[in-house]
Design a protein around this motif. Structure first.
Motif, PDB file in Angstrom:
ATOM      1  N   PRO A 292      35.522  40.305  34.713  1.00 38.25           N
ATOM      2  CA  PRO A 292      36.072  40.860  35.958  1.00 38.25           C
ATOM      3  C   PRO A 292      37.556  40.575  36.146  1.00 38.25           C
ATOM      4  N   GLU A 293      37.986  39.373  35.745  1.00 42.41           N
ATOM      5  CA  GLU A 293      39.408  39.051  35.894  1.00 42.41           C
ATOM      6  C   GLU A 293      40.276  39.926  34.990  1.00 42.41           C
ATOM      7  N   ASN A 294      39.689  40.466  33.903  1.00 46.65           N
ATOM      8  CA  ASN A 294      40.445  41.372  33.034  1.00 46.65           C
ATOM      9  C   ASN A 294      40.620  42.749  33.668  1.00 46.65           C
ATOM     10  N   ILE A 295      39.634  43.171  34.468  1.00 50.30           N
ATOM     11  CA  ILE A 295      39.796  44.425  35.213  1.00 50.30           C
ATOM     12  C   ILE A 295      40.973  44.285  36.180  1.00 50.30           C
ATOM     13  N   ALA A 296      40.997  43.174  36.879  1.00 51.03           N
ATOM     14  CA  ALA A 296      42.100  42.934  37.818  1.00 51.03           C
ATOM     15  C   ALA A 296      43.426  42.803  37.084  1.00 51.03           C
ATOM     16  N   ALA A 297      43.416  42.151  35.921  1.00 50.63           N
ATOM     17  CA  ALA A 297      44.655  41.971  35.158  1.00 50.63           C
ATOM     18  C   ALA A 297      45.220  43.298  34.693  1.00 50.63           C
ATOM     19  N   LEU A 298      44.351  44.199  34.248  1.00 50.85           N
ATOM     20  CA  LEU A 298      44.805  45.530  33.848  1.00 50.85           C
ATOM     21  C   LEU A 298      45.417  46.254  35.037  1.00 50.85           C
ATOM     22  N   SER A 299      44.737  46.185  36.167  1.00 51.09           N
ATOM     23  CA  SER A 299      45.237  46.854  37.372  1.00 51.09           C
ATOM     24  C   SER A 299      46.596  46.302  37.796  1.00 51.09           C
ATOM     25  N   ILE A 300      46.703  44.985  37.818  1.00 54.56           N
ATOM     26  CA  ILE A 300      47.963  44.364  38.247  1.00 54.56           C
ATOM     27  C   ILE A 300      49.097  44.700  37.281  1.00 54.56           C
ATOM     28  N   ALA A 301      48.779  44.773  35.978  1.00 56.57           N
ATOM     29  CA  ALA A 301      49.805  45.061  34.981  1.00 56.57           C
ATOM     30  C   ALA A 301      50.413  46.443  35.162  1.00 56.57           C
ATOM     31  N   ILE A 302      49.594  47.419  35.564  1.00 56.64           N
ATOM     32  CA  ILE A 302      50.114  48.796  35.619  1.00 56.64           C
ATOM     33  C   ILE A 302      50.481  49.249  37.027  1.00 56.64           C
ATOM     34  N   ARG A 303      50.072  48.480  38.081  1.00 58.88           N
ATOM     35  CA  ARG A 303      50.436  48.910  39.437  1.00 58.88           C
ATOM     36  C   ARG A 303      50.710  47.763  40.404  1.00 58.88           C
ATOM     37  N   GLY A 304      50.725  46.547  39.910  1.00 57.65           N
ATOM     38  CA  GLY A 304      51.105  45.420  40.745  1.00 57.65           C
ATOM     39  C   GLY A 304      50.017  44.945  41.687  1.00 57.65           C
ATOM     40  N   LYS A 305      50.248  43.805  42.318  1.00 57.02           N
ATOM     41  CA  LYS A 305      49.245  43.219  43.197  1.00 57.02           C
ATOM     42  C   LYS A 305      49.083  44.011  44.490  1.00 57.02           C
ATOM     43  N   ARG A 306      50.166  44.624  44.950  1.00 56.04           N
ATOM     44  CA  ARG A 306      50.093  45.368  46.221  1.00 56.04           C
ATOM     45  C   ARG A 306      49.040  46.463  46.148  1.00 56.04           C
ATOM     46  N   HIS A 307      49.122  47.315  45.118  1.00 58.21           N
ATOM     47  CA  HIS A 307      48.167  48.410  44.994  1.00 58.21           C
ATOM     48  C   HIS A 307      46.799  47.925  44.535  1.00 58.21           C
ATOM     49  N   THR A 308      46.776  46.850  43.740  1.00 61.33           N
ATOM     50  CA  THR A 308      45.490  46.289  43.317  1.00 61.33           C
ATOM     51  C   THR A 308      44.734  45.726  44.506  1.00 61.33           C
ATOM     52  N   TYR A 309      45.413  44.992  45.347  1.00 64.70           N
ATOM     53  CA  TYR A 309      44.745  44.412  46.516  1.00 64.70           C
ATOM     54  C   TYR A 309      44.300  45.501  47.495  1.00 64.70           C
ATOM     55  N   ARG A 310      45.095  46.577  47.587  1.00 60.72           N
ATOM     56  CA  ARG A 310      44.677  47.699  48.437  1.00 60.72           C
ATOM     57  C   ARG A 310      43.360  48.266  47.929  1.00 60.72           C
ATOM     58  N   ARG A 311      43.303  48.511  46.628  1.00 65.41           N
ATOM     59  CA  ARG A 311      42.083  49.065  46.066  1.00 65.41           C
ATOM     60  C   ARG A 311      40.893  48.138  46.300  1.00 65.41           C
ATOM     61  N   MET A 312      41.086  46.854  46.119  1.00 65.74           N
ATOM     62  CA  MET A 312      40.006  45.891  46.341  1.00 65.74           C
ATOM     63  C   MET A 312      39.569  45.885  47.805  1.00 65.74           C
ATOM     64  N   ALA A 313      40.520  45.975  48.711  1.00 68.42           N
ATOM     65  CA  ALA A 313      40.227  45.917  50.142  1.00 68.42           C
ATOM     66  C   ALA A 313      39.610  47.196  50.660  1.00 68.42           C
ATOM     67  N   TYR A 314      39.886  48.317  49.988  1.00 72.54           N
ATOM     68  CA  TYR A 314      39.323  49.600  50.389  1.00 72.54           C
ATOM     69  C   TYR A 314      37.880  49.771  49.930  1.00 72.54           C
ATOM     70  N   SER A 315      37.282  48.721  49.410  1.00 70.16           N
ATOM     71  CA  SER A 315      35.982  48.818  48.761  1.00 70.16           C
ATOM     72  C   SER A 315      34.974  49.605  49.575  1.00 70.16           C
ATOM     73  N   LEU A 316      34.761  49.255  50.827  1.00 71.17           N
ATOM     74  CA  LEU A 316      33.750  49.950  51.623  1.00 71.17           C
ATOM     75  C   LEU A 316      34.263  50.331  53.008  1.00 71.17           C
ATOM     76  N   ARG A 317      35.528  50.676  53.093  1.00 71.51           N
ATOM     77  CA  ARG A 317      36.064  51.117  54.385  1.00 71.51           C
ATOM     78  C   ARG A 317      35.575  52.529  54.668  1.00 71.51           C
ATOM     79  N   LYS A 318      34.848  52.684  55.781  1.00 74.95           N
ATOM     80  CA  LYS A 318      34.280  53.983  56.113  1.00 74.95           C
ATOM     81  C   LYS A 318      35.018  54.595  57.303  1.00 74.95           C
TER      82      LYS A 318
END
Length: 318
Positions: A292-318
């Protein structure tokens, strides 16, 4: 049009094929796909591997070894059975059969899974050669393609698991069949991330043939994943794909999804420099998912923590 890492729960549930392709294109190489083997017990008790991949930053979740004849996702469908080992599987086989029967008759099965995972969902479909004995529910054929359309998958991935013997011609024929059946219902992704028991793909012309046959996105290995596939070859392959007006996906599918973080980061950056539109990370870490940490590492490498954290936080926003 929102970029893929800006799509919220409602967007994910309702987006069309046309708008999804536009969203991926607008993301400028910052879309993350994670593959999970749904035929395995999840690595974390009480939560499915697709949910875990979503929590660590994936926009798109590809279900590997999904059986259209017996739909079942461990971590979701067995949540009330408390299966912890092989003996539990045997002792509760009657209950499992009831679930399989129910799921097979449920035309909204995948839409319900999307509601749990909160991500775009796709499925691997394999154009298995006739001389290979393989599970019918996992093959690319007319019946399963029609089911994929009916169930509401956002995309299919035409490729081959190891030792299937799938050739470039098998993939080409599979693309043509899928394009006829799916139309504007689901995105068609096609290619190879490794040899699949046959040959790796090095010739850019083969990739252009996939594109002309009807694939929307062409899949290739990420730099460093198969012998001889370096940055320059990857860049030439992606340029050839883009010349046809289609998008390119680079895949980490050679068990390197379980490698160290720096390996994932290097592959991610090389893929982005080569022009990849989507970056995929496979399911061969532990128990049917990348680390799982490698999924996050790939995401952070290509779009940074800002967009990665957004994606993680948007998990179940309805």
């Amino acid at each position: 049009m929102k970029r893929t890492f800006e799509l919220n729960f409602e967007d994910m549930m309702n987006i069309s094929k046309k708008d999804l392709l536009l969203s991926i294109s607008s993301s400028e190489g910052r879309t993350v796909m994670a593959e999970t083997d749904v035929a395995k017990q999840p690595i974390v008790y009480g939560v499915s591997n697709p949910e875990l991949a979503a929590a660590f930053g994936a926009d798109m979740i590809t279900l590997n070894l999904f059986d259209f004849d017996a739909p079942f996702i461990f971590g979701i469908d067995d949540k009330d059975l408390a299966i912890s080992d092989a003996s539990d599987m045997v002792n509760k086989s009657a209950e499992i059969q009831k679930i399989l029967h129910r799921n097979s008759a449920d035309r909204d099965y995948i839409r319900k899974i999307k509601n749990v995972v909160g991500r775009l969902l796709g499925v691997n479909m394999e154009p298995i050669p006739k001389n290979i004995n393989y599970c019918e529910g996992r093959k690319l054929n007319k019946k399963n393609l029609e089911k994929a359309s009916e169930l509401g998958f956002d995309y299919i991935v035409i490729t081959g698991n190891p030792k299937t013997g799938i050739t470039n011609e098998d993939i080409l024929n599979g693309i043509k069949e899928a394009a006829d059946i799916l139309g504007d219902k689901a995105i068609i992704i096609a290619g190879k991330m490794h040899g699949a028991g046959s040959d790796n793909i090095y010739d850019p012309k083969v990739l252009q043939d996939f594109s002309k046959a009807g694939a929307d996105i062409i899949l290739i290995g990420a730099p460093g994943t198969i012998p001889g596939l370096d940055f320059e070859l990857c860049r030439r392959q992606i340029s050839a794909i883009h010349e046809t007006g289609k998008m390119a996906l680079t895949a980490i599918g050679t068990s390197q999804e379980g490698a160290n973080l720096n390996v994932i980061q290097d592959m991610a950056l090389m893929s982005k420099m080569a022009g990849a539109d989507i970056q995929h990370i496979g399911d061969a870490g532990y128990g049917g998912i990348a680390l799982p940490e490698n999924i996050a590492a790939l995401s952070i490498a290509i779009r940074g923590k800002r967009h990665t954290y957004r994606r993680m936080a948007y998990s179940l926003r309805k």
